[in-house]
Structures are given as C-alpha cells and as structure tokens.
Design an enzyme around this catalytic site. Structure first.
Site, PDB file in Angstrom:
ATOM      1  N   HIS A   1      -2.561  71.254 108.062  1.00 30.10           N
ATOM      2  CA  HIS A   1      -1.316  71.819 107.527  1.00 30.10           C
ATOM      3  C   HIS A   1      -1.085  73.250 107.991  1.00 30.10           C
ATOM      4  O   HIS A   1      -0.071  73.853 107.690  1.00 30.10           O
ATOM      5  CB  HIS A   1      -1.359  71.820 105.988  1.00 30.10           C
ATOM      6  CG  HIS A   1      -2.346  72.818 105.441  1.00 30.10           C
ATOM      7  ND1 HIS A   1      -3.676  72.561 105.340  1.00 30.10           N
ATOM      8  CD2 HIS A   1      -2.168  74.085 105.009  1.00 30.10           C
ATOM      9  CE1 HIS A   1      -4.299  73.617 104.851  1.00 30.10           C
ATOM     10  NE2 HIS A   1      -3.410  74.563 104.652  1.00 30.10           N
TER      11      HIS A   1
HETATM   12  C1  UD1 Z   1       0.400  77.187 101.584  1.00 31.27           C
HETATM   13  C2  UD1 Z   1      -0.339  78.488 101.845  1.00 31.27           C
HETATM   14  C3  UD1 Z   1      -1.575  78.207 102.682  1.00 31.27           C
HETATM   15  C4  UD1 Z   1      -2.446  77.160 102.000  1.00 31.27           C
HETATM   16  C5  UD1 Z   1      -1.627  75.922 101.705  1.00 31.27           C
HETATM   17  C6  UD1 Z   1      -2.448  74.949 100.904  1.00 31.27           C
HETATM   18  C7  UD1 Z   1       0.932  80.589 102.085  1.00 31.27           C
HETATM   19  C8  UD1 Z   1       1.475  81.541 103.054  1.00 31.27           C
HETATM   20  N1  UD1 Z   1       0.477  79.433 102.607  1.00 31.27           N
HETATM   21  O1  UD1 Z   1       0.812  76.666 102.831  1.00 31.27           O
HETATM   22  O2  UD1 Z   1      -2.341  79.382 102.826  1.00 31.27           O
HETATM   23  O3  UD1 Z   1      -3.512  76.841 102.851  1.00 31.27           O
HETATM   24  O4  UD1 Z   1      -0.469  76.284 100.930  1.00 31.27           O
HETATM   25  O5  UD1 Z   1      -1.937  73.641 100.987  1.00 31.27           O
HETATM   26  O6  UD1 Z   1       0.908  80.846 100.908  1.00 31.27           O
HETATM   27  N2  UD1 Z   1       6.410  71.377 100.615  1.00 31.27           N
HETATM   28  C9  UD1 Z   1       6.822  70.261  99.928  1.00 31.27           C
HETATM   29  N3  UD1 Z   1       6.354  70.099  98.646  1.00 31.27           N
HETATM   30  C10 UD1 Z   1       5.533  70.970  98.047  1.00 31.27           C
HETATM   31  C11 UD1 Z   1       5.140  72.112  98.754  1.00 31.27           C
HETATM   32  C12 UD1 Z   1       5.578  72.302 100.045  1.00 31.27           C
HETATM   33  O7  UD1 Z   1       7.577  69.436 100.425  1.00 31.27           O
HETATM   34  O8  UD1 Z   1       5.134  70.738  96.871  1.00 31.27           O
HETATM   35  C13 UD1 Z   1       6.878  71.544 102.030  1.00 31.27           C
HETATM   36  C14 UD1 Z   1       8.155  72.365 102.156  1.00 31.27           C
HETATM   37  O9  UD1 Z   1       8.917  71.815 103.186  1.00 31.27           O
HETATM   38  C15 UD1 Z   1       7.643  73.728 102.583  1.00 31.27           C
HETATM   39  C16 UD1 Z   1       6.402  73.378 103.391  1.00 31.27           C
HETATM   40  O10 UD1 Z   1       5.872  72.222 102.770  1.00 31.27           O
HETATM   41  O11 UD1 Z   1       8.587  74.442 103.308  1.00 31.27           O
HETATM   42  C17 UD1 Z   1       5.376  74.473 103.422  1.00 31.27           C
HETATM   43  O12 UD1 Z   1       5.005  74.869 102.102  1.00 31.27           O
HETATM   44  P1  UD1 Z   1       4.509  76.357 101.776  1.00 31.27           P
HETATM   45  O13 UD1 Z   1       4.108  76.430 100.360  1.00 31.27           O
HETATM   46  O14 UD1 Z   1       5.469  77.366 102.270  1.00 31.27           O
HETATM   47  O15 UD1 Z   1       3.244  76.540 102.696  1.00 31.27           O
HETATM   48  P2  UD1 Z   1       1.984  75.606 102.906  1.00 31.27           P
HETATM   49  O16 UD1 Z   1       2.017  75.136 104.321  1.00 31.27           O
HETATM   50  O17 UD1 Z   1       1.881  74.586 101.837  1.00 31.27           O
HETATM   51  N1  UDP Z   2      -7.295  67.971  98.844  1.00 33.98           N
HETATM   52  C1  UDP Z   2      -6.945  66.979  97.926  1.00 33.98           C
HETATM   53  N2  UDP Z   2      -6.169  65.942  98.360  1.00 33.98           N
HETATM   54  C2  UDP Z   2      -5.770  65.824  99.650  1.00 33.98           C
HETATM   55  C3  UDP Z   2      -6.130  66.827 100.576  1.00 33.98           C
HETATM   56  C4  UDP Z   2      -6.882  67.911 100.143  1.00 33.98           C
HETATM   57  O1  UDP Z   2      -7.328  67.052  96.754  1.00 33.98           O
HETATM   58  O2  UDP Z   2      -5.072  64.851  99.962  1.00 33.98           O
HETATM   59  C5  UDP Z   2      -8.076  69.144  98.368  1.00 33.98           C
HETATM   60  C6  UDP Z   2      -9.374  69.403  99.091  1.00 33.98           C
HETATM   61  O3  UDP Z   2     -10.410  68.729  98.442  1.00 33.98           O
HETATM   62  C7  UDP Z   2      -9.534  70.906  99.010  1.00 33.98           C
HETATM   63  C8  UDP Z   2      -8.121  71.422  98.900  1.00 33.98           C
HETATM   64  O4  UDP Z   2      -7.295  70.287  98.618  1.00 33.98           O
HETATM   65  O5  UDP Z   2     -10.222  71.308  97.844  1.00 33.98           O
HETATM   66  C9  UDP Z   2      -7.689  72.066 100.181  1.00 33.98           C
HETATM   67  O6  UDP Z   2      -6.329  72.342 100.147  1.00 33.98           O
HETATM   68  P1  UDP Z   2      -5.498  72.665 101.440  1.00 33.98           P
HETATM   69  O7  UDP Z   2      -6.160  72.056 102.612  1.00 33.98           O
HETATM   70  O8  UDP Z   2      -4.108  72.272 101.128  1.00 33.98           O
HETATM   71  O9  UDP Z   2      -5.512  74.241 101.480  1.00 33.98           O
HETATM   72  P2  UDP Z   2      -6.529  75.333 102.091  1.00 33.98           P
HETATM   73  O10 UDP Z   2      -7.878  75.100 101.514  1.00 33.98           O
HETATM   74  O11 UDP Z   2      -6.488  75.188 103.572  1.00 33.98           O
HETATM   75  O12 UDP Z   2      -5.927  76.622 101.679  1.00 33.98           O
END
Ligand code: UD1
Ligand code: UDP
Length: 440
Positions: free
Chosen positions: A209
């Site tokens: 992601h």
């Molecule tokens: C965010 C964090 C990242 C973290 C990740 C965990 C920041 C800058 N980034 O990234 O560090 O590793 O979360 O997963 O804070 N969206 C949905 N539904 C949701 C949430 C997001 O559809 O519930 C989609 C939207 O199109 C959105 C995109 O995902 O624009 C990105 O979401 P965003 O929260 O901006 O960043 P993440 O990539 O999730």
């Molecule tokens: N995770 C989960 N379901 C999924 C994918 C990830 O519960 O389908 C959990 C995983 O075990 C880990 C956390 O989500 O604890 C990681 O989140 P993510 O990769 O979104 O964010 P990051 O750690 O990179 O910030």
C-alpha cells in the site's frame, strides 16, 4: 491521571490496542480519539471488535484527502477535543498523519506527548511517514522506543536519554495475545473458508500500500511480473483500498486478478490475518507492521522497498529488502522456497521487538512520570542556566548516573570504540568517549 490516545489508521488501532487495554485494566481514566483517516469497516471498526477494545469516544471523520487537507482537518478536530478533555498526556503511535496532527496540537496546548514507536528512521525524506515521525519526535515528552538501535537514532539527533524508554513494540503484545485467540477460533472470513486455506500448502501472503510503490505504475508492473512467475505459490492478497484504487486506475487489477494462483480478497480482520500469515511460507510486503509481525511469527519476509525504518529485522536475518525489482524479488523468493537451510535461518531470526510486555512497560513509565510531576509542561519560573556541551575520555569506573550526579550534567552520546552505546543509567563508562551537557 487522564490519558488521551489519538489514532486514525489500521496499524495504529492494532498497535495501540494493548496500551488501551493496559490503561483500562489499571483503572486509569482515558479517552480515545479516532481521526477517521481509515473509515471502511474492514480498515477500522472490525479491529475494535477483533482486538476487544471499546469504540472510540470521539471520531472526527476526516476521511481521505491530500496531506495538507487531512492534517489540517485533524488538527482542528483534535484541538477541540483536547481543549475540552484536558488530558495529562496524549499518546500518538507511529508515523501517520494522525501522529503529526496530534503531536503539533498537543505541544501547542502544552500537553505532554508520548510517542509510541518513536525513533524509527528510514532516512528517506520523500516518505510522508518519515516527515511525520521526525516532526512528532521533535515535540514529544516521552519516547517509547522499540529497540536500542532506534533509541540511538534519537540520541544522534540530540534528544536526552532520560526521556527515552526502550519498551519493545506493542505489535508483539498484540500478535502473541491474538494469535492464540485466533487459533482457538479458526478462520472466519468467508473468502478464506471458500479457498479452504487451512488445507493449502505454499501460501505466500502479499500486502502492499506504500505510496512509493502503488502510486508508481512501473513499480506495480514489475511486482506483478514477478508474481506471475511465482506460480508454484498460492498468493493471497488482502488488498488495501489505496492499492485497489490505483490498480484499477492503471488498468492492472483484472490482469492480476485473472492469474489462477493469485487470490485478491478484501482486507482481513486481525484474527484472520494473523492466522493467514502464520500459515504462510513467505510474506511479500511493503508494510511496516508486517515486517515486525513476520519476524515475530517466524515467517521469512521479503520487503518491497529500497529502505526500511526497521533495519533490525534485516540484520537479525528475518527480512530481505528486494525493492520493486522483478529479478531481485524472484531470486530471493526462489532461494527461500528451494533452500531449506536458508529458509530455516530466516525463520529462526531472533525477534528484536521484545517479549510482548511493551504495553506494560509503556504504562509503567507514564505512571512514573505522572507521579513525579514530569508531565506538567509549564513555562519556566526561574532564570535558567545555560548548558555547555563537553567531551571527555572516561578513565575510571563510573556509571552514567554517577557521572551525571557528580557533574550536574546530562550525558549525550557514548562511544565504546567506534560503537555507539545507549547511556543506560547503570552503564560503566570506563574506557569510553562521551559528550555531555553541563549546566554552567
Ligand atoms: C496511511 C498512512 C500510512 C500507513 C497506512 C496504513 C499517512 C500519510 N499514511 O496510508 O503511513 O502505513 O495508512 O494502512 O498517514 N481509503 C479507502 N478507505 C479507507 C481508507 C482509505 O477507500 O478506509 C482509500 C482512499 O481512496 C484514500 C486512499 O485509500 O485516498 C489512501 O488512504 P490514506 O489514509 O490517505 O493513506 P494510506 O495509504 O491508507
Ligand atoms: N493487517 C490486517 N489485515 C490485512 C492486512 C494487514 O489485519 O488484511 C494488519 C497487519 O497484521 C499489521 C497491520 O495491519 O498489523 C499493518 O497495517 P498496514 O500494512 O496497513 O500499515 P503499516 O504497518 O505499513 O503502517
């Protein structure tokens, strides 16, 4: 004492759950504020259920958007809640926009900040996460740091060792506790039951992601090309919403989904996901949390990045950085799959993130600071003497705490030969080079 926790995304919920639980067990007053950055039930609500923590007291529903808009909205909402609730300390976790917003707001309100998972550095300022965690560290009062290596990052940036607490990572607490629950319960997610995952061999769990991967078409294409050739594996890919959106935008979703050995499913709840990863032969990921969980669950990990703020996993031998280069991914995956000795070495890599008592150590430290009045952030009432930074080569048996008491000084850095050491109170400084701040 009143503790406020700010969280907003899936990994923050998972990693703060053990702390929220520990605070509640001790009967300490607490509020939990959700920024609403993650809002799909698969990315948020399901985790409160799986991790058995109450739904947040506040949700400011910021939703998705650009960094500036999201952070700005969060700051406004967080300020309103903190002004009303007046907690003694605000806890933020990791490196998301919630951490940046929470830390900036709390520091301006003179509320102490505890940064959970502080001190990580990728040294890559193009990552929004690197900006967030550095900014949060600048404003924090207490630092809960997973490993000594991360603590050394903070010392090198000039932070006082007095406020650094090496606690391990709460992800280990969450992992140990919930894997046991998950194993008793079994898989619940329909898509996994349909795949008959329990009877499958050669499972490769894939997550990605990271903006620097999924927002760049060329990188996604390279990764997909590698996946195509790993057709001896059952690749299970619980897809992050960001990744689903960009794969669709690049017209790559169907191409990947049509591969017989690749199973794209929606994001899993924590229990199902822990079961999946612990059943896996290999994990391919760009997730921060998953690099930590892989080494905790003894599953070899290949990380789809060119750097990591979790270098301990690499030096311990459980994780290899493969970037998004097709050949590097394939070469390393094939080695793990064909060389049992190599794979075993990766599986047996020691876990650098502690024993699963990180939440307890964190709340102990907070209680201790509160009891000593160290969470009160107030403007100075007396003229403060200035500090002069000095250097010394220590040639007597003296510990860090004895040296600091004798000299009315604060040790900054300690070098044992060319190795930097953490100035733990009981460390004997004999033969070491130190820098210290002395009150004049
Ligand atoms: C965010 C964090 C990242 C973290 C990740 C965990 C920041 C800058 N980034 O990234 O560090 O590793 O979360 O997963 O804070 N969206 C949905 N539904 C949701 C949430 C997001 O559809 O519930 C989609 C939207 O199109 C959105 C995109 O995902 O624009 C990105 O979401 P965003 O929260 O901006 O960043 P993440 O990539 O999730
Ligand atoms: N995770 C989960 N379901 C999924 C994918 C990830 O519960 O389908 C959990 C995983 O075990 C880990 C956390 O989500 O604890 C990681 O989140 P993510 O990769 O979104 O964010 P990051 O750690 O990179 O910030």
């Amino acid at each position: 004492m009143k503790i406020a926790t700010i969280l907003g995304t899936r990994p923050e919920i998972i990693k703060m759950a053990p702390i929220i639980d520990e605070i509640s067990k001790r009967g300490i007053e607490q509020i939990v504020l959700h920024t609403g950055q993650h809002y799909d039930k698969e990315m948020s609500d399901n985790f409160f259920k799986d991790l058995e923590i109450p739904t947040p007291d506040y949700n400011i529903h910021v939703g998705s958007g650009s960094h500036g808009k999201q952070t700005g909205l969060m700051m406004k909402g967080i300020e309103e809640v903190l002004t009303e609730e007046k907690p003694d300390i605000v806890l933020v976790q990791g490196d998301t926009n919630a951490v940046l917003a929470g830390a900036l707001v709390a520091s301006k309100l003179h509320i102490a900040i505890g940064h959970v998972e502080a001190g990580l550095r990728s040294f890559d300022m193009t990552m929004p996460e690197e900006v967030n965690r550095r900014a949060a560290d600048v404003t924090s009062t207490m630092y809960f740091i997973p490993t000594e290596q991360s603590a050394l990052n903070l010392l090198a940036e000039g932070f006082s060792h007095k406020n650094l607490f090496i606690t391990g990572n709460t992800v280990v607490d969450a992992c140990f506790r919930h894997l046991e629950i998950a194993q008793k319960r079994g898989f619940e997610e329909e898509s996994l039951a349909e795949l008959d995952i329990e009877n499958m061999d050669n499972i490769l769990t894939l997550t990605m992601h990271r903006a620097e991967n999924v927002d760049i078409k060329e990188r996604v294409v390279n990764i997909i090309e590698a996946l195509k050739e790993l057709d001896q594996m059952n690749i299970i890919f619980p897809i992050h919403p960001r990744t689903k959106n960009t794969l669709e935008k690049f017209g790559l979703f169907d191409e990947l989904n049509d591969l017989e050995h690749v199973h794209i499913i929606k994001p899993l709840g924590y229990l199902d996901f822990l079961l999946l990863t612990s059943h896996s032969t290999l994990i391919l990921t760009d997730s921060g949390g998953l690099q930590e969980e892989a080494i905790t669950l003894n599953v070899p990990a290949l990380t789809l990045r060119y750097n990591t703020e979790r270098p301990e996993t690499v030096t311990a031998g459980g994780n290899i950085l493969v970037g998004s280069d097709k050949e590097t991914i394939l070469e390393n995956a094939r080695k793990i799959l064909s060389d049992e000795e190599f794979a075993d070495k990766m599986r047996n890599a020691p876990n650098p993130y502690g024993q699963g008592d990180s939440a307890k150590l964190t709340v102990d430290a907070i209680q201790n600071y509160y009891d000593k009045g160290l969470l009160n952030i107030a403007a100075p009432e007396h003229i403060m003497g200035s500090f002069t930074r000095k250097m010394a080569n220590v040639t007597e048996d003296i510990t860090v705490s004895e040296f600091e008491a004798n000299e009315d000084a604060l040790i900054h850095m300690v070098f044992d030969g060319d190795a930097m050491r953490f100035p733990a109170d009981e460390l004997n400084l004999n033969g070491m080079m130190i820098t210290y701040d002395k009150r004049e």
